[in-house]
Design a protein around this motif. Sequence first.
Motif, short mmCIF file in Angstrom:
data_model
loop_
_atom_site.label_atom_id
_atom_site.label_comp_id
_atom_site.label_asym_id
_atom_site.label_seq_id
_atom_site.Cartn_x
_atom_site.Cartn_y
_atom_site.Cartn_z
N ILE A 1 0.87 -1.23 0.00
CA ILE A 1 0.15 -0.15 0.07
C ILE A 1 1.09 0.72 -0.21
CG2 ILE A 1 -2.06 1.16 1.15
CD1 ILE A 1 -3.26 -0.90 2.71
N PRO A 2 0.63 2.01 -0.63
CA PRO A 2 1.17 3.48 -1.15
C PRO A 2 1.62 4.34 0.46
CG PRO A 2 0.16 3.58 -2.91
CD PRO A 2 -0.82 2.02 -1.87
N VAL A 3 2.62 4.95 1.42
CA VAL A 3 3.05 5.18 2.67
C VAL A 3 2.80 6.47 2.15
CG1 VAL A 3 4.10 4.76 4.10
CG2 VAL A 3 3.58 3.00 2.68
N TYR A 4 2.58 7.60 2.54
CA TYR A 4 2.84 9.10 3.04
C TYR A 4 3.28 9.33 4.12
CZ TYR A 4 0.84 8.36 -1.95
OH TYR A 4 0.69 8.24 -2.99
N ARG A 5 4.02 10.20 4.78
CA ARG A 5 3.77 10.84 5.41
C ARG A 5 2.96 12.23 6.13
NH1 ARG A 5 8.69 10.75 10.07
NH2 ARG A 5 7.79 12.74 11.32
N ASP A 6 2.84 12.41 7.08
CA ASP A 6 1.07 13.44 7.67
C ASP A 6 0.40 13.99 6.50
OD1 ASP A 6 3.53 14.23 9.95
OD2 ASP A 6 4.32 15.21 8.30
N THR B 1 -2.98 14.86 -3.45
CA THR B 1 -4.27 14.77 -4.01
C THR B 1 -4.22 13.60 -5.38
OG1 THR B 1 -3.82 16.81 -5.51
CG2 THR B 1 -4.97 17.14 -3.65
N THR B 2 -3.26 13.26 -5.94
CA THR B 2 -3.54 12.64 -6.84
C THR B 2 -3.20 11.29 -6.52
OG1 THR B 2 -1.71 13.05 -7.38
CG2 THR B 2 -2.41 14.10 -8.85
N ALA B 3 -3.20 10.77 -4.72
CA ALA B 3 -3.43 9.50 -4.25
C ALA B 3 -4.71 8.45 -4.17
CB ALA B 3 -2.72 9.51 -3.17
N THR B 4 -4.12 7.70 -5.02
CA THR B 4 -5.96 6.36 -5.11
C THR B 4 -5.60 6.24 -3.77
OG1 THR B 4 -3.98 4.61 -6.08
CG2 THR B 4 -5.35 6.45 -7.65
N TYR B 5 -7.00 5.38 -4.02
CA TYR B 5 -7.51 4.62 -2.48
C TYR B 5 -6.78 2.78 -2.89
CZ TYR B 5 -9.62 8.81 -1.15
OH TYR B 5 -10.18 9.96 -0.56
N PRO B 6 -6.60 1.78 -1.47
CA PRO B 6 -5.56 2.65 -0.29
C PRO B 6 -4.47 3.01 -0.28
CG PRO B 6 -6.00 0.60 -0.94
CD PRO B 6 -6.68 1.27 -1.66
N GLU C 1 -13.96 13.39 1.55
CA GLU C 1 -13.04 13.67 1.77
C GLU C 1 -13.88 14.16 -0.28
OE1 GLU C 1 -9.54 11.43 0.51
OE2 GLU C 1 -8.78 12.57 2.05
N ASN C 2 -14.14 15.36 -1.27
CA ASN C 2 -14.31 15.44 -2.59
C ASN C 2 -16.15 14.55 -2.73
OD1 ASN C 2 -11.94 16.25 -3.25
ND2 ASN C 2 -10.65 14.48 -3.02
N ASP C 3 -16.84 14.92 -2.01
CA ASP C 3 -17.67 14.64 -2.13
C ASP C 3 -17.97 13.39 -2.19
OD1 ASP C 3 -19.02 17.23 -2.37
OD2 ASP C 3 -18.31 17.08 -3.57
N SER C 4 -17.40 12.19 -1.56
CA SER C 4 -17.55 10.70 -1.09
C SER C 4 -16.85 10.42 -0.02
CB SER C 4 -16.57 10.01 -2.53
OG SER C 4 -15.29 10.07 -2.28
#
Length: 111
Positions: free
Chosen positions: A17-22, A26-31, A93-96
């Motif tokens: 799963i992609p990992v981000y700090r903080d 905005t281009t990240a896809t779930y999960p 988030e973004n109407d979902s």
Amino acid sequence: MPINFQQLRSIMKESGIPVYRDAAPTTATYPYIEYEFVNEQHRRASNKVIADMPLYQIAVVTNGTEEDIKPLKDVFNKYGVEYSQFEAIPYDENDSTVTQFITMVRCNNGG
């Protein structure tokens, strides 16, 4: 098993799963996984810090279900990472509606 911060990051990435700090871009896809520093404890002996132990909040952010946390739980369990039970917090988030599945992990970075 006590782990340090670098081990924690590597283990989270191993989940696939992609990992981000903080914050994720905005281009990240779930999960995806977001983690952030929460606090720090020190273990002391003879007036010296012998262990620096930061606490991290880890959230799997998804528009899916609790099944999306399974890859992270699997790698945590594989390496014996001690983590708190996951809690689900839904938000818009973004109407979902998306859900953060949140756990906490305390690292031990030594002294």
